[in-house]
Design an enzyme around this catalytic site. Sequence first.
Site, short mmCIF file in Angstrom:
data_model
loop_
_atom_site.label_atom_id
_atom_site.label_comp_id
_atom_site.label_asym_id
_atom_site.label_seq_id
_atom_site.Cartn_x
_atom_site.Cartn_y
_atom_site.Cartn_z
N ASP A 22 0.84 -1.19 0.00
CA ASP A 22 0.00 0.00 0.00
C ASP A 22 0.88 1.25 0.00
O ASP A 22 1.98 1.23 -0.56
CB ASP A 22 -0.93 -0.04 1.23
CG ASP A 22 -2.30 0.54 0.95
OD1 ASP A 22 -2.37 1.77 0.72
OD2 ASP A 22 -3.29 -0.20 0.97
N HIS B 46 -3.64 5.95 3.37
CA HIS B 46 -4.42 4.76 3.05
C HIS B 46 -3.84 3.49 3.67
O HIS B 46 -4.57 2.68 4.25
CB HIS B 46 -4.47 4.63 1.52
CG HIS B 46 -5.36 3.57 0.99
ND1 HIS B 46 -4.95 2.28 0.78
CD2 HIS B 46 -6.65 3.62 0.58
CE1 HIS B 46 -5.94 1.57 0.28
NE2 HIS B 46 -6.98 2.36 0.14
N SER C 81 -11.43 -1.10 -0.60
CA SER C 81 -10.16 -1.06 0.14
C SER C 81 -10.39 -1.37 1.61
O SER C 81 -9.52 -1.94 2.28
CB SER C 81 -9.51 0.32 0.02
OG SER C 81 -8.66 0.40 -1.08
#
Length: 605
Positions: free
Chosen positions: A185, A245, A421
């Site tokens: 990520d 994220h 996600s």
Amino acid sequence: MMKLGLMVHHIRLTAMAVSLILAQVLPMGKAWAQPGTPSLVRTGEPLKARNTVIPNWQSDRILIKYKQADPKGTPDSTQSDRARVVGNRHGVQLKHVRRMSVGTDVWHLTRRLPMDQLRVMARELQDGDASVEYAEPDRLLFSMMTPSDSFYGSQWDLFEAAAGINAPAAWDKATGAGIVVGVVDTGFRPHADLAANLLSGYDFISDTKISNDGDARDADASDPGDWTTAGFCSTDSSATNSSWHGTHVAGTIAAVTNNGMGVAGIAFGAKILPVRAMGRCGGYMSDVADGMVWAAGGSISNVPLNMTPARVVNLSLGASGACDMTMQAAVNAARAKGAVVVAAAGNSSSDAGQFEPASCAGVVAVAAVNRQGGRASYSNYGSVVSLAAPGGDGADGIWSTIDSGQTSPVSDSYGLYIGTSMATPHVSAVAALMLSVNPSLTPDDIQYRLRASARPFPANCVQCGAGIVDANAAVDAAQLASSFPTTQVEIEPNNTLYTPQAIAGMPVAVNATISSISDADYYKVLLPGGKTLTASLLPNARSNYDLYIYRSDGSLWTSSTAGRGQADVASVTNTARGSTTVYIRVAYVSGLTGSSGSYILYVED
């Protein structure tokens, strides 16, 4: 150049918005710092853990109920000798502890035995002594864990009946301890609610424009922020704030839990291996592919070997287009190392078969459901989707760890995001729970058992896979001894001993339902001489169904009567030379019926 995007919708919260939300979900009288200050923690001492998670599939006690037993008496010498003989056969000594008020005798074993072996002992005690009414293991019971984390009450995705993953029940059996989850990520922030579960990781971004940290690949996987200015990524691209994220995804999997602050991670005993492959404007497939392989323990040129290989690789990212050969090769390499690859289905409300890595063979592709358990408005769907998990929709998002900075890092905070996600790390975390109780499971074993143990959708979710991931049922499924490549579907009518459904080709999994409160499903198996048959019943999380096994003449052989949402396991051995017919019955006790009253019956010999 193909770049992969993050599968997330952001809900950016102002300080005032966070204050309003906290006022609704936090206890009155607690002081909180706002995002943008050095920390977001509750004042005062954090609460201590309320229980210790101990495996409940072993015990050092067994219970024997003798017929017409005097509550004030004790077993006679013949009964005691018989109990000790059976114990000796299993390598333990039995000592009588007491007779309970209901007339059941408690016997102590000199060491703990697995529950399956205790059930065999109980069956031998019952079958070999006409004075025994029943015998059974004295199982260890524990309180259902409720974390002390301040945001836990708002983490509907973990416990609500409609779309939650039934995490609290699973936590009494598994925490993910000993398992590493690779998060490919944007990297990580050393958030106070996550840092204790972070490994060092690696930065695989090879382009300094994307990396935003002044260099290319190196051993620093921390996230400097992925903000952009207008026109930075392309001539018509908009300005964006930093997403943090990777930190949000990692927090869903393994935020520190029961520490009196923040959020609860699903596999809070696991470790996160941060693999930075996404940055400003996305990330190159080649960087992502290298990161995947390295995370699983594979060798990458000019990169030190990963000394803490991941058993699960989380890919909350994707790009339009079917699976490329490079991505498929990386998936194959990670799986060959024993890693489960879990990927987001995508946020385009389209066929996930046209997105990678969700469409790659061997990937556990995850769709997103809303708080009501139906397909989230943005979620991709299709035949490649394995199952679904909470991703949120509208105002009902997923809380997890982030940084408060709009561009560069500022301070620890918590964010409410929606997207596939967010759904994907729910499944990755459950896979870690499964592996922590059965490390021998292969990637195929994990995928099969995740699907087989998923619970039905309570709302419309067409082509969203097998159901919503159920952490408790998945952990139960992980402890079953064998893989189950053969699947059957229940065929009615099979509701009497005279109309059973035949089961052959074991091991086999039967997908079935309890149609009404009066329904009972019967199955028959031809058991060869000298073989032991084991039947395992996994009900849906909201129901209690019991399991019974009968001899060929219809007499009861053994049974298992665990509680709601708990697996029942029963075994019988054909000691004769020839084959015998065995009947299995699944009976309703409480809970759901009809299309929602699902269960899976595993049968192996």
